[in-house]
Design an enzyme around this catalytic site. Structure first.
Site, PDB file in Angstrom:
ATOM      1  CG  HIS A  99      -1.868  -4.674  42.836  1.00 39.34           C
ATOM      2  ND1 HIS A  99      -2.641  -3.531  42.824  1.00 39.34           N
ATOM      3  CD2 HIS A  99      -2.030  -5.205  44.076  1.00 39.34           C
ATOM      4  CE1 HIS A  99      -3.239  -3.385  44.002  1.00 39.34           C
ATOM      5  NE2 HIS A  99      -2.874  -4.390  44.777  1.00 39.34           N
ATOM      6  CG  HIS A 133      -3.410  -6.092  54.311  1.00 36.61           C
ATOM      7  ND1 HIS A 133      -4.784  -5.965  54.349  1.00 36.61           N
ATOM      8  CD2 HIS A 133      -3.051  -5.839  53.024  1.00 36.61           C
ATOM      9  CE1 HIS A 133      -5.228  -5.665  53.136  1.00 36.61           C
ATOM     10  NE2 HIS A 133      -4.194  -5.589  52.322  1.00 36.61           N
TER      11      HIS A 133
END
Length: 748
Positions: A92, A283
């Site tokens: 991020h 993920h």
């Protein structure tokens, strides 16, 4: 009466109604004063690159590895390992980058500041950074927060069994928020109406229109109705990094979500394979957090009380931490080994059929039909069923993504390599060329997205060579405007956001730059042909001059001549060392977003845009890292040097084009001239003699703003003064050299 009421002070510095409250469209000249020495506690003598070189990187990584499994009661580690949290933190930090304008990204450590530190998509990353404080405190100024966030992501991956591609330091911290980045105009978190124009793909509020950049254009042509994302934005909603994991506007449709994924990742310069690798790789680790209703979650860090000490999102649900954590509102764990690298993501994605369900917080997610409870609980509870996000299923049901995903399923080694490379690109995309890379883990392989340059060979030209080449250039028949225009076009592609562009490489002679309208292809070809002839003749003598150097040298020679013609003797500093890139080293699609569709320094707009010309001038100046005085003197000088595109004379307030005079400012501020708009939109203007009514000059908004804006007028008055002749030339030369050397990281 309360003590507060008795206080003799009813105001503080900066309080009260501001100028922008009165005049919301006031020009943001202040954007050119960001990150000055006044905000930097390190002092002008501090050299971060040198400090980083003294860092024991192995020791830092060892300390970070210890942090990974040292679970803290105030924020317990999922699965006993902070690795997944730190991967998200690093992702991020870097993932705000967009290729459209080069802004965002990890390069300045902006995740520490508003708005990013309080974005909904960054919920609870404040805790990740606090976990790192002991390491940052230990090594101090030898490693920036910007570098530490990315390095920690790498160490997280490595401690979970993944082999990374490499790491480069060199991201110097700043000490205040970036004010220049356009994140959108929505006034509510997770709003998306403005960027999609309420279904019409509006682009009226952005820096550039929605069709301005070619990157990802093919996908835009096949966008669902009303799903045209405003450029340069690379997120579908205010406060998200990329896409809504529940699907577009919460609609759990994997195919519709695939469009959003493809568009947003393309705007971060990722292709389909890199996109699949990044999503699946990220993920493979960790989980999302949606243990309860979001109503239990408190304010973001910037909205919290002082005793929270910069932490936010306090939760009243259960313990508020560990298994009771609420972050995104989704409650998904993707793999059987969430703290270990595996291929389980793809195995689970294709093994099961998926049924729509909701998280405890009420968010749309998917659960495997008929599956056993094989997924571990993050904090020791009973095993769970496999779950996925809507955007995960996009990798199976979008035809292009599905093909890549099945290949990765069948060839885990290809998946690992693709993720390693994509992760490196993600975390280094805005660091600039390899010459800025620092540290022992810089990968040897040269990658096309790094805009590679060849190594300089042989001795550099000396002062005598420079003088001889200047004489050849000035005797070649090329005019001052032609030489200045070519040098400016070559150097001014630089973007301070991602350190791309600039004169080094002489890519102005290659596709796509040689064909850009702003570069006047016919004139450019003529100038380059002449300069290449001079280069070829000089190189016969043994020493070599690159075309990149010669373009800048020629422009500088023209500036010297123009100053001399104005009666000011000046030597324009020149430092050789540029090299010439090849077409094979130049990814045309990657360079397309650097095209100047607007350049106020050339009085050029490719077409009419909703954004005001003066705002786009500030935007361009900020990308060139210019101060307001530097921008002012450059515009005034380039106008009289004839730097306009296409033969336009607008803004050339002089009768001696090609002479470096202060005529632009003198004539703009002359009260004998009355200015009137000649277009309904007030884009173009005429200056008429107040007595005779005769037309004297023609200009644009980008010209007249130096008389109409109070701040810029104050600067223009300095250069219009009777005693400013030499100061104007001196300041112009300094700003000119700055632009010519913006990409000379080898000199810094």
């Amino acid at each position: 009466m309360s003590n507060e009421a008795k206080c003799p002070f009813n105001h503080t510095a900066g309080s009260g109604t501001s100028n922008r409250d009165w005049w919301p469209k006031q020009l943001r000249v202040d954007l050119l004063a960001q990150h000055s020495s006044k905000s930097n506690p390190m002092g002008e003598d501090f050299d971060y690159a040198e400090a980083f070189k003294s860092l024991d990187l192995a020791a830092v990584k060892a300390d970070l590895a210890k942090v990974m499994t040292d679970s803290q009661d105030w924020w317990p580690a999922d699965f006993g390992h902070y690795g997944p949290l730190f991967v998200r933190m690093a992702w991020h930090s870097a993932g705000t980058y967009r290729i459209g304008d080069g802004r965002g990204g990890a390069g300045r450590g902006q995740q520490r500041f508003a708005p990013l530190n309080s974005w909904p998509d960054n919920v609870n990353l404040d805790k990740a950074r606090r976990l790192l404080w002991p390491v940052k405190q230990k090594y101090g100024n030898k490693i920036s927060w910007a570098d530490l966030l990315i390095l920690t992501g790498n160490v997280a991956l490595e401690t979970m069994g993944f082999k990374t591609f490499g790491f480069a330091g060199g991201r110097a911290d700043v000490w205040e928020p970036d004010l220049d980045v356009y994140w959108g105009t929505e006034s509510t978190w997770l709003g998306g109406d403005d960027r999609y124009g309420k279904g019409k793909g509006s682009s009226s509020q952005g820096e550039i229109p929605a069709d301005a950049h070619r990157h990802g254009q093919e996908q835009a042509r096949t966008a669902p109705a009303g799903r045209n994302l405003e450029n340069p934005l690379a997120a579908v909603q205010m406060g998200l990094i990329y896409v809504n994991p529940e699907g577009p506007e919460g609609n759990p449709d994997p195919l519709a979500a695939a469009h959003d994924i493809r568009e947003t990742f393309a705007r971060m310069a990722m292709d389909d394979e890199e996109t699949v690798a990044l999503i699946a790789g990220g993920h493979t680790f960790g989980k999302t957090h949606g243990a309860g209703d979001a109503k239990h979650v408190g304010r973001e860090p910037e909205g919290e009380d002082m005793d929270s000490q910069g932490l936010g999102w306090k939760s009243s649900f259960g313990s508020g931490v560990g298994g009771d954590t609420i972050s995104s509102g989704l409650e998904v764990t993707w793999t059987q080994t969430p703290a270990q690298w595996s291929n389980y993501f793809f195995e689970n994605l294709f093994k099961y059929e998926w049924e729509l369900t909701k998280s405890p917080a009420g968010a749309h997610q998917w659960v495997a039909k008929g599956a056993d409870a094989v997924i571990p609980h993050a904090h020791g509870g009973a095993p769970l069923l496999p779950t996925m996000l809507t955007t995960d299923l996009s990798l199976r049901f979008d035809p292009a993504y599905e093909k890549i995903s099945r290949r990765f399923l069948e060839h885990p080694e290809q998946f690992a390599d693709a993720f390693a490379r994509a992760w490196f690109k993600l975390t280094h995309r805005d660091l600039g060329p390899r010459s800025r890379y620092l540290g022992p883990e810089v990968p040897a392989e040269e990658l096309i997205w790094q805009d590679p340059l060849p190594q300089a060979e042989g001795a550099q030209i000396d002062a005598a060579d420079v003088a001889a080449l200047k004489a050849k250039v000035l005797g070649s028949g090329l005019s001052v405007p032609e030489l200045v225009a070519t040098a400016w076009a070559s150097a001014s592609t630089f973007r301070g956001g991602d350190m791309r562009g600039g004169a080094n490489g002489a890519r102005i002679r290659l596709a796509p730059q040689k064909d850009w309208a702003a570069n006047q292809p016919a004139q450019l070809a003529k100038v380059l042909k002449t300069l290449e002839g001079i280069q070829s003749a000089f190189n016969q003598g043994g020493k070599k001059v690159s075309l990149a150097d010669l373009i800048v040298l020629a422009g500088s020679a023209a500036v010297e001549k123009a100053a001399q013609d104005a009666g000011v003797a000046v030597a324009v500093p020149f430092r050789a060392g540029r090299v010439d890139a090849s077409q094979e080293q130049t990814d045309a699609a990657s360079f397309a977003p650097l095209e100047p569709i607007v350049d106020g320094f050339r009085n050029f707009q490719k077409q009419r845009y909703a954004v005001r010309g003066e705002d786009m001038l500030i935007d361009k100046a900020q990308q060139l890292t210019l101060s307001a005085p530097e921008m002012t003197v450059l515009v005034g000088g380039l106008r009289v040097l004839g730097n306009n595109v296409g033969g336009s004379t607008k803004g050339m307030f002089t009768d001696r084009v090609g002479v470096l005079s202060n005529d632009f400012f003198v004539n703009l501020l002359d009260m004998a001239t009355e200015w009137k708009s000649t277009s309904p939109a007030q884009e173009e203007f005429e200056g008429r003699d107040r007595k005779t009514g005769a037309v004297k000059w023609a200009g644009t908004r980008v010209d007249l703003v130096f008389g109409s804006n109070a701040v810029l007028r104050a600067l223009a008055e300095v250069y219009a003064s009777a005693d400013a002749k030499e100061k104007f030339v001196k300041d112009f030369v300094a700003a000119w050299v700055k632009v010519m050397e913006l990409d000379r990281f080898d000199l810094k």
